[in-house]
Design a protein around this motif. Structure first.
Motif, PDB file in Angstrom:
ATOM      1  N   ARG A   1       6.565   7.106   7.228  1.00  0.00           N
ATOM      2  CA  ARG A   1       7.214   6.130   8.105  1.00  0.00           C
ATOM      3  C   ARG A   1       8.041   5.134   7.296  1.00  0.00           C
ATOM      4  O   ARG A   1       9.155   4.775   7.665  1.00  0.00           O
ATOM      5  N   TYR A   2       7.504   4.694   6.180  1.00  0.00           N
ATOM      6  CA  TYR A   2       8.211   3.762   5.296  1.00  0.00           C
ATOM      7  C   TYR A   2       9.518   4.393   4.814  1.00  0.00           C
ATOM      8  O   TYR A   2      10.572   3.761   4.840  1.00  0.00           O
TER       9      TYR A   2
ATOM     10  N   LEU B   1       3.119  12.818   0.620  1.00  0.00           N
ATOM     11  CA  LEU B   1       3.085  11.443   1.112  1.00  0.00           C
ATOM     12  C   LEU B   1       2.005  11.256   2.170  1.00  0.00           C
ATOM     13  O   LEU B   1       1.698  12.163   2.937  1.00  0.00           O
ATOM     14  N   GLN B   2       1.474  10.050   2.214  1.00  0.00           N
ATOM     15  CA  GLN B   2       0.565   9.646   3.276  1.00  0.00           C
ATOM     16  C   GLN B   2       1.403   9.317   4.517  1.00  0.00           C
ATOM     17  O   GLN B   2       2.594   9.015   4.413  1.00  0.00           O
ATOM     18  N   PRO B   3       0.803   9.353   5.713  1.00  0.00           N
ATOM     19  CA  PRO B   3       1.579   9.081   6.938  1.00  0.00           C
ATOM     20  C   PRO B   3       2.352   7.761   6.900  1.00  0.00           C
ATOM     21  O   PRO B   3       3.511   7.707   7.315  1.00  0.00           O
TER      22      PRO B   3
ATOM     23  N   GLU C   1      14.480  14.395  13.959  1.00  0.00           N
ATOM     24  CA  GLU C   1      15.500  13.349  13.916  1.00  0.00           C
ATOM     25  C   GLU C   1      15.125  12.208  14.868  1.00  0.00           C
ATOM     26  O   GLU C   1      15.294  11.031  14.548  1.00  0.00           O
ATOM     27  N   LYS C   2      14.611  12.547  16.040  1.00  0.00           N
ATOM     28  CA  LYS C   2      14.206  11.549  17.040  1.00  0.00           C
ATOM     29  C   LYS C   2      13.091  10.662  16.501  1.00  0.00           C
ATOM     30  O   LYS C   2      13.076   9.448  16.734  1.00  0.00           O
ATOM     31  N   THR C   3      12.166  11.248  15.753  1.00  0.00           N
ATOM     32  CA  THR C   3      11.076  10.469  15.161  1.00  0.00           C
ATOM     33  C   THR C   3      11.627   9.433  14.197  1.00  0.00           C
ATOM     34  O   THR C   3      11.224   8.267  14.226  1.00  0.00           O
ATOM     35  N   VAL C   4      12.561   9.838  13.347  1.00  0.00           N
ATOM     36  CA  VAL C   4      13.179   8.900  12.404  1.00  0.00           C
ATOM     37  C   VAL C   4      13.885   7.783  13.173  1.00  0.00           C
ATOM     38  O   VAL C   4      13.736   6.601  12.847  1.00  0.00           O
TER      39      VAL C   4
ATOM     40  N   GLY D   1       0.777  -1.236   0.000  1.00  0.00           N
ATOM     41  CA  GLY D   1       0.000   0.000   0.000  1.00  0.00           C
ATOM     42  C   GLY D   1       0.810   1.288   0.000  1.00  0.00           C
ATOM     43  O   GLY D   1       0.246   2.364   0.060  1.00  0.00           O
ATOM     44  N   VAL D   2       2.126   1.178  -0.085  1.00  0.00           N
ATOM     45  CA  VAL D   2       3.004   2.353  -0.086  1.00  0.00           C
ATOM     46  C   VAL D   2       3.483   2.607  -1.513  1.00  0.00           C
ATOM     47  O   VAL D   2       3.997   1.702  -2.172  1.00  0.00           O
ATOM     48  N   ASP D   3       3.317   3.838  -1.965  1.00  0.00           N
ATOM     49  CA  ASP D   3       3.786   4.240  -3.293  1.00  0.00           C
ATOM     50  C   ASP D   3       5.300   4.465  -3.210  1.00  0.00           C
ATOM     51  O   ASP D   3       5.764   5.533  -2.805  1.00  0.00           O
ATOM     52  N   VAL D   4       6.051   3.459  -3.580  1.00  0.00           N
ATOM     53  CA  VAL D   4       7.505   3.501  -3.458  1.00  0.00           C
ATOM     54  C   VAL D   4       8.118   4.562  -4.364  1.00  0.00           C
ATOM     55  O   VAL D   4       9.101   5.207  -4.007  1.00  0.00           O
ATOM     56  N   VAL D   5       7.524   4.801  -5.508  1.00  0.00           N
ATOM     57  CA  VAL D   5       8.031   5.820  -6.432  1.00  0.00           C
ATOM     58  C   VAL D   5       7.926   7.200  -5.784  1.00  0.00           C
ATOM     59  O   VAL D   5       8.871   7.992  -5.822  1.00  0.00           O
ATOM     60  N   ALA D   6       6.802   7.493  -5.153  1.00  0.00           N
ATOM     61  CA  ALA D   6       6.642   8.780  -4.476  1.00  0.00           C
ATOM     62  C   ALA D   6       7.641   8.919  -3.330  1.00  0.00           C
ATOM     63  O   ALA D   6       8.241   9.976  -3.146  1.00  0.00           O
ATOM     64  N   VAL D   7       7.830   7.845  -2.577  1.00  0.00           N
ATOM     65  CA  VAL D   7       8.794   7.870  -1.470  1.00  0.00           C
ATOM     66  C   VAL D   7      10.193   8.178  -2.001  1.00  0.00           C
ATOM     67  O   VAL D   7      10.905   9.034  -1.463  1.00  0.00           O
ATOM     68  N   GLU D   8      10.591   7.514  -3.075  1.00  0.00           N
ATOM     69  CA  GLU D   8      11.916   7.753  -3.658  1.00  0.00           C
ATOM     70  C   GLU D   8      12.055   9.192  -4.143  1.00  0.00           C
ATOM     71  O   GLU D   8      13.106   9.804  -3.988  1.00  0.00           O
TER      72      GLU D   8
END
Length: 70
Positions: free
Chosen positions: A38-39, A32-34, A59-62, A13-20
């Motif tokens: 995270r992905y 991006l969606q939440p 940074e802490k969230t990552v 369900g994660v659009d990997v192209v958008a993430v990249e």
């Protein structure tokens, strides 16, 4: 960590192209969606600081997301 095949465009369900595109700086993180944010944090190879800046989180969230995935 990243188990995607070379030409996959979606992963659970994660659009990997958008993430990249966000990680390359060619798309704003607001697009991006939440779950995609995270992905991206979990799969990006950069430092927590640089990834956080691209994703609009701390940074802490990552670091927390990466630790939860380990």
């Amino acid at each position: 960590m990243n188990t995607l095949r070379e030409f996959d465009t979606w992963d659970r369900g994660v659009d990997v192209v958008a993430v990249e595109r966000v990680l390359k700086g060619t798309l704003r993180h607001e697009e991006l969606q939440p779950e995609e944010v995270r992905y991206a944090a979990r799969h990006a190879k950069g430092s927590a600081r640089s990834v956080a800046q691209l994703l609009g989180v701390t940074e802490k969230t990552v670091m927390n997301w990466r630790e939860a995935d380990a």
